[in-house]
Design a protein around this motif. Structure first.
Motif, PDB file in Angstrom:
ATOM      1  N   TRP A 228       0.819  -1.209   0.000  1.00 48.33           N
ATOM      2  CA  TRP A 228       0.000   0.000   0.000  1.00 48.33           C
ATOM      3  C   TRP A 228       0.854   1.261   0.000  1.00 48.33           C
ATOM      4  O   TRP A 228       0.501   2.256  -0.648  1.00 48.33           O
ATOM      5  N   MET A 229       1.983   1.232   0.677  1.00 47.39           N
ATOM      6  CA  MET A 229       2.895   2.378   0.659  1.00 47.39           C
ATOM      7  C   MET A 229       3.432   2.606  -0.747  1.00 47.39           C
ATOM      8  O   MET A 229       3.517   3.743  -1.221  1.00 47.39           O
ATOM      9  N   THR A 230       3.811   1.505  -1.410  1.00 44.48           N
ATOM     10  CA  THR A 230       4.280   1.608  -2.800  1.00 44.48           C
ATOM     11  C   THR A 230       3.178   2.151  -3.691  1.00 44.48           C
ATOM     12  O   THR A 230       3.417   3.019  -4.544  1.00 44.48           O
ATOM     13  N   ALA A 231       1.960   1.632  -3.497  1.00 49.41           N
ATOM     14  CA  ALA A 231       0.830   2.060  -4.315  1.00 49.41           C
ATOM     15  C   ALA A 231       0.541   3.543  -4.127  1.00 49.41           C
ATOM     16  O   ALA A 231       0.320   4.283  -5.103  1.00 49.41           O
ATOM     17  N   ILE A 232       0.541   3.998  -2.872  1.00 42.16           N
ATOM     18  CA  ILE A 232       0.267   5.411  -2.585  1.00 42.16           C
ATOM     19  C   ILE A 232       1.351   6.309  -3.164  1.00 42.16           C
ATOM     20  O   ILE A 232       1.058   7.350  -3.775  1.00 42.16           O
ATOM     21  N   LEU A 233       2.612   5.899  -2.993  1.00 43.67           N
ATOM     22  CA  LEU A 233       3.717   6.691  -3.535  1.00 43.67           C
ATOM     23  C   LEU A 233       3.636   6.775  -5.060  1.00 43.67           C
ATOM     24  O   LEU A 233       3.760   7.865  -5.642  1.00 43.67           O
ATOM     25  N   ALA A 234       3.416   5.625  -5.705  1.00 43.13           N
ATOM     26  CA  ALA A 234       3.314   5.602  -7.170  1.00 43.13           C
ATOM     27  C   ALA A 234       2.102   6.401  -7.631  1.00 43.13           C
ATOM     28  O   ALA A 234       2.150   7.100  -8.657  1.00 43.13           O
ATOM     29  N   GLY A 235       1.004   6.317  -6.865  1.00 43.70           N
ATOM     30  CA  GLY A 235      -0.189   7.070  -7.203  1.00 43.70           C
ATOM     31  C   GLY A 235       0.032   8.571  -7.111  1.00 43.70           C
ATOM     32  O   GLY A 235      -0.402   9.329  -7.981  1.00 43.70           O
ATOM     33  N   VAL A 236       0.720   9.008  -6.062  1.00 43.65           N
ATOM     34  CA  VAL A 236       1.021  10.440  -5.896  1.00 43.65           C
ATOM     35  C   VAL A 236       1.891  10.933  -7.062  1.00 43.65           C
ATOM     36  O   VAL A 236       1.661  12.017  -7.599  1.00 43.65           O
ATOM     37  N   ILE A 237       2.866  10.123  -7.457  1.00 42.83           N
ATOM     38  CA  ILE A 237       3.731  10.496  -8.584  1.00 42.83           C
ATOM     39  C   ILE A 237       2.892  10.654  -9.860  1.00 42.83           C
ATOM     40  O   ILE A 237       3.051  11.627 -10.603  1.00 42.83           O
ATOM     41  N   CYS A 238       1.978   9.695 -10.097  1.00 38.28           N
ATOM     42  CA  CYS A 238       1.112   9.773 -11.278  1.00 38.28           C
ATOM     43  C   CYS A 238       0.231  11.016 -11.231  1.00 38.28           C
ATOM     44  O   CYS A 238       0.075  11.722 -12.241  1.00 38.28           O
ATOM     45  N   LEU A 239      -0.346  11.299 -10.059  1.00 39.14           N
ATOM     46  CA  LEU A 239      -1.219  12.460  -9.911  1.00 39.14           C
ATOM     47  C   LEU A 239      -0.468  13.759 -10.187  1.00 39.14           C
ATOM     48  O   LEU A 239      -0.949  14.624 -10.932  1.00 39.14           O
ATOM     49  N   VAL A 240       0.722  13.898  -9.610  1.00 40.81           N
ATOM     50  CA  VAL A 240       1.517  15.113  -9.801  1.00 40.81           C
ATOM     51  C   VAL A 240       1.891  15.294 -11.269  1.00 40.81           C
ATOM     52  O   VAL A 240       1.774  16.399 -11.825  1.00 40.81           O
ATOM     53  N   ILE A 241       2.313  14.214 -11.910  1.00 42.75           N
ATOM     54  CA  ILE A 241       2.696  14.301 -13.324  1.00 42.75           C
ATOM     55  C   ILE A 241       1.493  14.685 -14.179  1.00 42.75           C
ATOM     56  O   ILE A 241       1.596  15.528 -15.087  1.00 42.75           O
ATOM     57  N   MET A 242       0.335  14.083 -13.892  1.00 37.59           N
ATOM     58  CA  MET A 242      -0.872  14.419 -14.654  1.00 37.59           C
ATOM     59  C   MET A 242      -1.219  15.894 -14.500  1.00 37.59           C
ATOM     60  O   MET A 242      -1.537  16.575 -15.495  1.00 37.59           O
ATOM     61  N   LEU A 243      -1.157  16.408 -13.285  1.00 38.37           N
ATOM     62  CA  LEU A 243      -1.481  17.818 -13.053  1.00 38.37           C
ATOM     63  C   LEU A 243      -0.481  18.739 -13.758  1.00 38.37           C
ATOM     64  O   LEU A 243      -0.837  19.855 -14.175  1.00 38.37           O
ATOM     65  N   MET A 244       0.746  18.267 -13.908  1.00 38.40           N
ATOM     66  CA  MET A 244       1.778  19.076 -14.565  1.00 38.40           C
ATOM     67  C   MET A 244       1.653  19.066 -16.080  1.00 38.40           C
ATOM     68  O   MET A 244       1.856  20.091 -16.737  1.00 38.40           O
ATOM     69  N   ILE A 245       1.320  17.900 -16.665  1.00 37.27           N
ATOM     70  CA  ILE A 245       1.356  17.785 -18.124  1.00 37.27           C
ATOM     71  C   ILE A 245       0.037  18.139 -18.809  1.00 37.27           C
ATOM     72  O   ILE A 245       0.028  18.487 -19.993  1.00 37.27           O
ATOM     73  N   MET A 246      -1.087  18.058 -18.083  1.00 38.97           N
ATOM     74  CA  MET A 246      -2.383  18.264 -18.736  1.00 38.97           C
ATOM     75  C   MET A 246      -2.547  19.648 -19.366  1.00 38.97           C
ATOM     76  O   MET A 246      -3.043  19.748 -20.491  1.00 38.97           O
ATOM     77  N   PRO A 247      -2.150  20.747 -18.691  1.00 40.54           N
ATOM     78  CA  PRO A 247      -2.293  22.047 -19.352  1.00 40.54           C
ATOM     79  C   PRO A 247      -1.543  22.126 -20.678  1.00 40.54           C
ATOM     80  O   PRO A 247      -2.055  22.657 -21.670  1.00 40.54           O
ATOM     81  N   GLY A 248      -0.319  21.580 -20.703  1.00 37.86           N
ATOM     82  CA  GLY A 248       0.456  21.583 -21.939  1.00 37.86           C
ATOM     83  C   GLY A 248      -0.181  20.720 -23.005  1.00 37.86           C
ATOM     84  O   GLY A 248      -0.185  21.073 -24.197  1.00 37.86           O
ATOM     85  N   LEU A 249      -0.729  19.571 -22.618  1.00 41.35           N
ATOM     86  CA  LEU A 249      -1.394  18.688 -23.572  1.00 41.35           C
ATOM     87  C   LEU A 249      -2.627  19.360 -24.154  1.00 41.35           C
ATOM     88  O   LEU A 249      -2.875  19.271 -25.367  1.00 41.35           O
TER      89      LEU A 249
END
Length: 327
Positions: A6-27
């Motif tokens: 679950w720690m791995t899942a949460i960490l990986a999920g946070v990374i995905c969320l941050v990247i999505m929030l960063m790249i979506m405006p540019g996309l």
């Protein structure tokens, strides 16, 4: 082990969320620039006509982000290791996404609103399902679990028919649900939560991690898809999500609970089948407009109200699925 996963899942999920929030405006800006915009049907709701030109194919982001991060993480984290189940899920996610991308490309670039011919789309979906069945059958059983009775029934080669039906029906059902801002992505987030729990209970930790990564990526996407939507997922995203949840249900042996947990998707596709069949026979409509969400919009309900009510139904169905699993 569960805590670590679950720690791995949460960490990986946070990374995905941050990247999505960063790249979506540019996309969004890029898709605007190359004019990859939505084209609403002439016979569609008048309130939806203003959505013309809104960028589509946003599904590319929530397909690629978790897929690439998972593959990278599989080299260093034991809870993100590759297995037959992960291979099937990722192939379904990317494979059905490619079919959707081809459909979107024909609509947006070739300016053909029909997109892929229905027969060709169904054939590609069925072929992928057959491939997944052959991979899955090489190392797993053809049993299905019956909730409440708590028994397993071996379907043998009939399981092949179930898999083809499950993948083709689910991908098309999710595709039809993607009709108003935030509806499909929100329902998928809700529907995937019980499967994350199932994966954890079954100690299928890599599957758990991947599900959480996709949920987090969808939440990042939703930030830009809620009404008024700045981007749509297109068939690229909806077909990928349908393939993803069908593959997850298959590897976790929860094929029947998929129908219950995802019954909002089922209701959407049934509304279209019922409407078309009844109209051909009688010349009359049962629903004001199909799929089902348009029926409520046509009745005067706001787009946001429809989404919130459908999400509420999705939450109740997800809770019912969890209850049936643990009874």
């Amino acid at each position: 082990m569960v805590y670590s996963a679950w720690m791995t899942a949460i960490l990986a999920g946070v990374i995905c969320l941050v990247i999505m929030l960063m790249i979506m405006p540019g996309l969004i800006r890029y898709l605007h620039k190359i004019k990859f915009g939505q084209t609403e049907r002439e016979e569609g709701l008048e309130s939806h006509k203003k959505k013309n030109g809104t960028p589509t194919m946003g599904g590319l982001a929530f397909i690629l982000v978790p897929t690439i991060i998972y593959i990278a993480g599989s080299f260093i984290l034991p809870d993100m290791r590759f297995s037959q189940n992960i291979l099937i899920i990722l192939l379904a996610y990317v494979g059905y996404g490619l079919i959707g991308f081809l459909d979107d490309y024909i609509i947006v670039v070739k300016k053909d609103n029909e997109g892929l011919k229905p027969g060709a789309k169904f054939l590609l979906q069925a072929v992928l399902a057959i491939i997944f069945f052959m991979i899955y059958r090489s190392g797993s059983s053809t049993e299905i679990w019956i909730p409440l009775a708590d028994i397993y029934i071996d379907l043998g080669w009939a399981y092949f028919l179930l898999v083809v039906l499950m993948f083709t029906a689910e991908t098309n059902a999710v595709n039809l649900t993607d009709g108003i801002d935030g509806l499909c992505a929100g329902l998928m987030v809700i529907a995937l939560v019980p499967f994350a729990v199932f994966a954890s209970v079954q100690h299928q930790y890599p599957v758990l991690v991947l599900i959480i990564m996709v949920i987090a990526s969808l939440i990042g996407y939703l930030r830009f898809n809620l009404h008024p939507a700045k981007i749509f997922m297109g068939d690229t995203g909806s077909l990928a999500l349908g393939g993803f949840i069908a593959a997850v249900a298959m590897v976790l042996k929860q094929e029947l609970l998929l129908v219950i947990i995802g019954f909002v998707f089922v209701a959407e596709v049934l509304s279209v089948i019922i409407q078309v069949t009844h109209f051909k026979r009688t010349g009359k409509r049962i629903f004001r407009m199909a799929p089902l969400h348009h029926h409520f919009e046509k009745g005067g309900m706001t787009e946001t109200a429809v989404v919130h009510r459908f999400w509420a139904a999705g939450i109740l169905l997800a809770a019912l699925g969890l209850l049936l699993y643990f009874l």
